[in-house]
Design a protein around this motif. Structure first.
Motif, short mmCIF file in Angstrom:
data_model
loop_
_atom_site.label_atom_id
_atom_site.label_comp_id
_atom_site.label_asym_id
_atom_site.label_seq_id
_atom_site.Cartn_x
_atom_site.Cartn_y
_atom_site.Cartn_z
N LYS A 66 0.83 -1.21 0.00
CA LYS A 66 0.00 0.00 0.00
C LYS A 66 0.87 1.26 0.00
O LYS A 66 0.54 2.24 -0.66
CB LYS A 66 -0.96 0.00 1.19
CG LYS A 66 -2.13 -0.94 1.01
CD LYS A 66 -3.08 -0.84 2.20
CE LYS A 66 -4.30 -1.66 1.97
NZ LYS A 66 -5.33 -1.00 1.20
N LEU A 67 1.97 1.23 0.75
CA LEU A 67 2.87 2.39 0.77
C LEU A 67 3.51 2.63 -0.59
O LEU A 67 3.78 3.77 -0.97
CB LEU A 67 3.96 2.20 1.84
CG LEU A 67 3.51 2.41 3.28
CD1 LEU A 67 4.58 1.94 4.25
CD2 LEU A 67 3.17 3.87 3.53
N ARG A 68 3.75 1.56 -1.33
CA ARG A 68 4.34 1.66 -2.67
C ARG A 68 3.30 2.01 -3.73
O ARG A 68 3.64 2.21 -4.88
CB ARG A 68 4.99 0.34 -3.06
CG ARG A 68 6.23 0.02 -2.28
CD ARG A 68 6.78 -1.30 -2.73
NE ARG A 68 8.00 -1.64 -2.01
CZ ARG A 68 8.52 -2.85 -1.96
NH1 ARG A 68 7.93 -3.86 -2.58
NH2 ARG A 68 9.63 -3.06 -1.29
N GLY A 69 2.03 2.02 -3.34
CA GLY A 69 0.98 2.31 -4.30
C GLY A 69 0.55 1.09 -5.09
O GLY A 69 -0.16 1.19 -6.08
N GLU A 70 0.99 -0.08 -4.64
CA GLU A 70 0.61 -1.32 -5.30
C GLU A 70 -0.66 -1.85 -4.66
O GLU A 70 -1.15 -1.31 -3.69
CB GLU A 70 1.72 -2.37 -5.15
CG GLU A 70 3.04 -1.98 -5.72
CD GLU A 70 4.14 -2.98 -5.38
OE1 GLU A 70 3.82 -4.06 -4.86
OE2 GLU A 70 5.31 -2.66 -5.62
N GLY A 71 -1.15 -2.93 -5.18
CA GLY A 71 -2.28 -3.58 -4.54
C GLY A 71 -3.51 -3.50 -5.39
O GLY A 71 -3.47 -3.25 -6.59
N GLU A 72 -4.62 -3.69 -4.74
CA GLU A 72 -5.88 -3.78 -5.44
C GLU A 72 -6.33 -2.42 -5.94
O GLU A 72 -6.11 -1.41 -5.32
CB GLU A 72 -6.94 -4.37 -4.52
CG GLU A 72 -6.60 -5.78 -4.07
CD GLU A 72 -7.64 -6.36 -3.15
OE1 GLU A 72 -8.79 -5.89 -3.19
OE2 GLU A 72 -7.29 -7.27 -2.41
N GLU A 73 -6.97 -2.47 -7.10
CA GLU A 73 -7.49 -1.24 -7.66
C GLU A 73 -8.73 -0.79 -6.90
O GLU A 73 -9.38 -1.58 -6.22
CB GLU A 73 -7.83 -1.44 -9.14
CG GLU A 73 -8.88 -2.51 -9.37
CD GLU A 73 -9.03 -2.90 -10.82
OE1 GLU A 73 -10.16 -2.81 -11.31
OE2 GLU A 73 -8.03 -3.27 -11.43
N GLU A 74 -9.01 0.48 -6.98
CA GLU A 74 -10.16 1.05 -6.29
C GLU A 74 -11.45 0.48 -6.88
O GLU A 74 -11.61 0.39 -8.09
CB GLU A 74 -10.14 2.58 -6.45
CG GLU A 74 -11.20 3.30 -5.67
CD GLU A 74 -10.94 3.30 -4.18
OE1 GLU A 74 -11.92 3.46 -3.43
OE2 GLU A 74 -9.79 3.14 -3.77
N LEU A 75 -12.35 0.07 -6.04
CA LEU A 75 -13.62 -0.49 -6.48
C LEU A 75 -14.54 0.64 -6.93
O LEU A 75 -14.78 1.58 -6.17
CB LEU A 75 -14.25 -1.27 -5.32
CG LEU A 75 -15.49 -2.08 -5.60
CD1 LEU A 75 -15.20 -3.18 -6.61
CD2 LEU A 75 -16.00 -2.70 -4.31
#
Length: 162
Positions: A66-75
């Motif tokens: 999350k700090l890197r801006g990775e992860g799941e896209e906004e729903l």
């Protein structure tokens, strides 16, 4: 350090340390999220994130992503808003299939009725048999190949109860 301060009964926080099995409760989730947000300004962390990553190693990996801006896209959700008891309540009105809100295949809707006065609250997507088949196939795939199916039944039950 935050985990250690919350889980004061645990001598050493290890990668396999489970937040809830170590004695944390729902109020500790709120504390954990808020204290981490204070230390990492701009971090978009939610209580649900703790429930989905209960082991220390999984939690740290999720926070770093999350700090890197990775992860799941906004729903993306198209909400219907309604003012009730001095609050604005937002409700989705589309079918939730394979991680996305979509209109039904044929575009048909039905009215959701407010039982107190008979007024229409909103129009809700009316799924077709094909929509249901897609939803069942997506749920089966998510259970067989996703995190939900790998989680033990007790933890799934706890999340559903929450």
């Amino acid at each position: 350090a935050i985990w250690k301060s919350i889980l004061s009964n645990v001598d050493v926080i290890e990668d396999a340390t489970d937040f809830f099995k170590s004695g944390a409760a729902s109020m500790d989730v709120v504390r954990l999220v808020e204290e981490i947000k204070q230390k990492c300004s701009g971090l978009q962390l939610q209580n649900e994130d703790v429930y989905m990553a209960t082991k220390f190693e999984d939690f740290i990996q999720m926070v770093v992503k999350k700090l890197r801006g990775e992860g799941e896209e906004e729903l993306e959700v198209d909400y219907v808003s309604m003012d009730v008891n001095d609050m604005t309540v937002k409700m989705p009105h589309q079918c939730f299939i394979d991680g996305r809100f979509t209109n039904s295949e044929d575009g048909k809707t039905y009215s959701t009725i407010n039982p107190t006065d008979g007024s229409v609250i909103c129009e809700v997507s009316s799924p077709t048999a094909a929509d249901v088949d897609r939803a069942v196939a997506a749920a089966k795939d998510a259970f067989e190949n996703g995190q939900w199916g790998k989680m033990n039944a007790r933890d799934r039950g706890r999340l559903l109860y929450q």
